[in-house]
Design a protein around this motif. Structure first.
Motif, short mmCIF file in Angstrom:
data_model
loop_
_atom_site.label_atom_id
_atom_site.label_comp_id
_atom_site.label_asym_id
_atom_site.label_seq_id
_atom_site.Cartn_x
_atom_site.Cartn_y
_atom_site.Cartn_z
N MET A 141 0.15 -6.84 9.91
CA MET A 141 0.27 -5.41 10.05
C MET A 141 0.57 -4.75 8.71
N SER A 142 1.36 -5.40 7.88
CA SER A 142 1.72 -4.79 6.61
C SER A 142 0.50 -4.63 5.72
N GLU A 143 -0.55 -5.43 5.94
CA GLU A 143 -1.76 -5.28 5.16
C GLU A 143 -2.54 -4.05 5.61
N ALA A 144 -2.37 -3.63 6.86
CA ALA A 144 -3.09 -2.47 7.37
C ALA A 144 -2.53 -1.19 6.78
N ASN A 145 -1.23 -1.14 6.50
CA ASN A 145 -0.63 0.07 5.97
C ASN A 145 -1.17 0.46 4.60
N PRO A 146 -1.31 -0.49 3.63
CA PRO A 146 -1.88 -0.08 2.35
C PRO A 146 -3.31 0.44 2.49
N SER A 147 -4.10 -0.11 3.39
CA SER A 147 -5.46 0.38 3.56
C SER A 147 -5.45 1.79 4.14
N GLU A 148 -4.49 2.08 5.03
CA GLU A 148 -4.38 3.43 5.56
C GLU A 148 -3.97 4.38 4.46
N GLU A 149 -3.07 3.95 3.59
CA GLU A 149 -2.60 4.79 2.51
C GLU A 149 -3.71 5.04 1.48
N SER A 150 -4.61 4.06 1.33
CA SER A 150 -5.68 4.23 0.35
C SER A 150 -6.72 5.23 0.83
N THR A 151 -6.83 5.49 2.14
CA THR A 151 -7.79 6.45 2.64
C THR A 151 -7.28 7.88 2.49
N THR A 152 -5.98 8.04 2.28
CA THR A 152 -5.40 9.36 2.11
C THR A 152 -5.34 9.70 0.63
N PRO A 153 -5.15 10.95 0.30
CA PRO A 153 -5.03 11.31 -1.11
C PRO A 153 -3.91 10.53 -1.78
N PRO A 154 -4.07 10.18 -3.06
CA PRO A 154 -3.10 9.31 -3.72
C PRO A 154 -1.71 9.91 -3.85
N GLY A 155 -1.54 11.21 -3.78
CA GLY A 155 -0.23 11.82 -3.98
C GLY A 155 0.61 11.92 -2.72
N THR A 156 0.07 11.53 -1.55
CA THR A 156 0.82 11.71 -0.32
C THR A 156 1.44 10.40 0.12
N SER A 157 2.71 10.46 0.46
CA SER A 157 3.39 9.29 0.99
C SER A 157 3.40 9.38 2.51
N PRO A 158 3.71 8.28 3.19
CA PRO A 158 3.75 8.35 4.67
C PRO A 158 4.76 9.37 5.19
N GLY A 159 5.87 9.51 4.49
CA GLY A 159 6.88 10.49 4.91
C GLY A 159 6.39 11.92 4.80
N ARG A 160 5.67 12.22 3.72
CA ARG A 160 5.13 13.57 3.55
C ARG A 160 4.03 13.85 4.57
N ARG A 161 3.19 12.84 4.81
CA ARG A 161 2.13 13.01 5.82
C ARG A 161 2.76 13.24 7.18
N LEU A 162 3.81 12.50 7.49
CA LEU A 162 4.48 12.66 8.78
C LEU A 162 5.05 14.06 8.91
N ALA A 163 5.71 14.54 7.87
CA ALA A 163 6.29 15.88 7.92
C ALA A 163 5.20 16.94 8.10
N ARG A 164 4.11 16.79 7.35
CA ARG A 164 3.01 17.77 7.44
C ARG A 164 2.37 17.73 8.83
N ASN A 165 2.03 16.54 9.31
CA ASN A 165 1.37 16.43 10.61
C ASN A 165 2.28 16.84 11.75
N LEU A 166 3.56 16.53 11.65
CA LEU A 166 4.51 16.92 12.69
C LEU A 166 4.67 18.44 12.71
N ALA A 167 4.71 19.05 11.53
CA ALA A 167 4.80 20.52 11.47
C ALA A 167 3.54 21.16 12.06
N LEU A 168 2.37 20.60 11.75
CA LEU A 168 1.12 21.13 12.30
C LEU A 168 1.08 20.98 13.83
N TYR A 169 1.52 19.83 14.33
CA TYR A 169 1.51 19.59 15.77
C TYR A 169 2.48 20.54 16.47
#
Length: 157
Positions: A1-29
């Motif tokens: 599973m830990s190998e899947a997380n870096p691949s997910e992070e590589s599909t997103t813009p390089p400046g976004t961390s999982p915490g920032r994505r979570l905050a943004r997506n949670l705010a949008l939802y």
């Protein structure tokens, strides 16, 4: 599973961390759900006026909230899935950080260091586990009795 997380992070813009994505997506939802409640409230109030019925605003809002709950599950399914995946990524990172902290507190340097100092790591844990047992009787003066012996036969001094 830990190998899947870096691949997910590589599909997103390089400046976004999982915490920032979570905050943004949670705010949008959350914003999307609030907008849905507002739209449903307006529809309920407008529908009531069309049939010449006066509905208090608080009643319309409460009905809109109840109606919006199941609707948001279906209407915002993709956004909710993104929030769930972001929560999983943040949780996995937290677990990894916690495991690394525990390893550093034990004195392990990492996976390679843990293999090399495997016997040293077990030596470090053995004295830590056995120190309270060994030091308890050794530190006690010969004349004093411990809490286990005070309820004994009343012994002679």
């Amino acid at each position: 599973m830990s190998e899947a997380n870096p691949s997910e992070e590589s599909t997103t813009p390089p400046g976004t961390s999982p915490g920032r994505r979570l905050a943004r997506n949670l705010a949008l939802y959350t914003l999307a759900r609030l907008v849905l409640v507002a739209i449903l409230t307006a529809v309920i109030v407008a529908g009531a006026r069309l049939v010449s019925v006066e509905v208090p605003l608080i009643v319309a809002v409460l009905f809109a909230i109840v109606i919006a709950m199941p609707l948001s599950l279906t209407l915002f399914k993709g956004l909710r899935a993104q929030v769930n995946s972001d929560i999983a990524a943040v949780d996995e990172r937290r677990r990894q950080d916690k495991a690394q902290l525990r390893a550093r507190l034990r004195g392990d340097t990492g996976p390679a260091g843990a293999r090399e100092s495997g016997s040293a790591g077990s030596r470090d844990s053995e004295p830590g586990d056995s120190d309270p047992d060994e030091s308890g009787p050794a530190e006690r003066p010969k004349g004093e009795t411990g809490p286990q012996e005070t309820g004994g036969s009343g012994g002679t001094a």
